[in-house]
Design a protein around this motif. Structure first.
Motif, PDB file in Angstrom:
ATOM      1  N   MET A   1       0.856  -1.173   0.000  1.00  0.00           N
ATOM      2  CA  MET A   1       0.000   0.000   0.000  1.00  0.00           C
ATOM      3  C   MET A   1       0.893   1.223   0.000  1.00  0.00           C
ATOM      4  SD  MET A   1      -1.674  -0.173   3.803  1.00  0.00           S
ATOM      5  CE  MET A   1      -0.672  -0.301   5.251  1.00  0.00           C
ATOM      6  N   THR A   2       0.367   2.293  -0.529  1.00  0.00           N
ATOM      7  CA  THR A   2       1.100   3.549  -0.574  1.00  0.00           C
ATOM      8  C   THR A   2       0.416   4.526   0.351  1.00  0.00           C
ATOM      9  OG1 THR A   2       1.729   3.162  -2.861  1.00  0.00           O
ATOM     10  CG2 THR A   2       1.912   5.415  -2.052  1.00  0.00           C
ATOM     11  N   VAL A   3       1.189   5.172   1.180  1.00  0.00           N
ATOM     12  CA  VAL A   3       0.670   6.138   2.136  1.00  0.00           C
ATOM     13  C   VAL A   3       1.028   7.527   1.636  1.00  0.00           C
ATOM     14  CG1 VAL A   3       0.780   6.920   4.518  1.00  0.00           C
ATOM     15  CG2 VAL A   3       0.991   4.484   3.997  1.00  0.00           C
TER      16      VAL A   3
ATOM     17  N   GLY B   1      -2.654  -2.404  -4.986  1.00  0.00           N
ATOM     18  CA  GLY B   1      -3.307  -3.499  -5.689  1.00  0.00           C
ATOM     19  C   GLY B   1      -4.702  -3.170  -6.184  1.00  0.00           C
ATOM     20  N   ARG B   2      -5.185  -1.978  -5.874  1.00  0.00           N
ATOM     21  CA  ARG B   2      -6.515  -1.561  -6.320  1.00  0.00           C
ATOM     22  C   ARG B   2      -6.390  -0.658  -7.535  1.00  0.00           C
ATOM     23  NH1 ARG B   2     -11.040  -2.083  -2.524  1.00  0.00           N
ATOM     24  NH2 ARG B   2     -11.966  -0.624  -3.990  1.00  0.00           N
ATOM     25  N   PRO B   3      -7.465  -0.514  -8.297  1.00  0.00           N
ATOM     26  CA  PRO B   3      -7.389   0.273  -9.526  1.00  0.00           C
ATOM     27  C   PRO B   3      -7.163   1.770  -9.291  1.00  0.00           C
ATOM     28  CG  PRO B   3      -9.342  -1.128  -9.525  1.00  0.00           C
ATOM     29  CD  PRO B   3      -8.737  -1.196  -8.148  1.00  0.00           C
ATOM     30  N   VAL B   4      -6.456   2.361 -10.237  1.00  0.00           N
ATOM     31  CA  VAL B   4      -6.387   3.811 -10.357  1.00  0.00           C
ATOM     32  C   VAL B   4      -7.399   4.156 -11.440  1.00  0.00           C
ATOM     33  CG1 VAL B   4      -4.948   5.756 -11.024  1.00  0.00           C
ATOM     34  CG2 VAL B   4      -3.974   3.885  -9.684  1.00  0.00           C
TER      35      VAL B   4
ATOM     36  N   GLY C   1      -6.599  -5.159   0.639  1.00  0.00           N
ATOM     37  CA  GLY C   1      -6.974  -3.969  -0.121  1.00  0.00           C
ATOM     38  C   GLY C   1      -8.419  -3.550   0.103  1.00  0.00           C
ATOM     39  N   ARG C   2      -9.068  -4.135   1.076  1.00  0.00           N
ATOM     40  CA  ARG C   2     -10.480  -3.845   1.358  1.00  0.00           C
ATOM     41  C   ARG C   2     -10.650  -3.333   2.798  1.00  0.00           C
ATOM     42  NH1 ARG C   2     -13.496  -5.200  -2.662  1.00  0.00           N
ATOM     43  NH2 ARG C   2     -12.875  -6.776  -4.143  1.00  0.00           N
TER      44      ARG C   2
END
Length: 145
Positions: free
Chosen positions: A1-3, A48-51, A131-132
């Motif tokens: 994840m990106t913070v 891992g989630r869409p942009v 990712g949820r």
């Protein structure tokens, strides 16, 4: 994840930074780092989630299909999450009734929505894995006035 986080500069402007978090140990380090930030909150996006692109502006900034705001205030941790695939609602924690209201630069958290910091670490680890919205916590949909 990106913070993603912002910090004030000596000129009064806000500098934007980001930090990758990819292990359980780094999640604990992240929670400690949030407590040290002047605003004590960060916006988190899972890689891992869409942009979804940038719908509103043409400034090259990615727009994600979700946003998780994490905050630390004293011994309390706070989370607020929105995601397209989660009913498009904004969710806040049904936390400990003893936790105080906390207002950060990123969000306002009502009284009773805070959790002990160890539970915040556990929830962020789950978010890193899935990712949820972390299901290890109780959430309530936030209703607008």
């Amino acid at each position: 994840m990106t913070v993603h986080f912002t910090m004030p500069t000596s000129m009064g402007r806000r500098a934007v930074g980001q930090r990758g978090v990819s292990s359980a140990t780094e999640v604990e380090e992240l929670v400690n780092a949030i407590a040290e930030l002047p605003e004590r909150s960060v916006v988190i996006h899972h890689a891992g989630r869409p942009v979804t692109g940038n719908v509103f502006f043409d400034d090259g900034v990615d727009v994600y299909d979700h946003e998780l705001v994490a905050a630390v205030h004293g011994d309390w941790g706070y989370l607020r999450m929105w995601a397209v695939d989660d009913g498009d609602d904004t969710w806040i924690l049904a936390g400990d009734p003893a936790s105080p209201t906390f207002v950060s630069d990123e969000s306002e958290f009502p009284e009773g929505s805070g959790i002990p910091l160890l539970r915040l670490v556990v929830a962020l680890r789950e978010f890193l894995e899935t990712g949820r919205r972390p299901l290890c916590l109780n959430w309530v949909a936030e209703r607008g006035d």
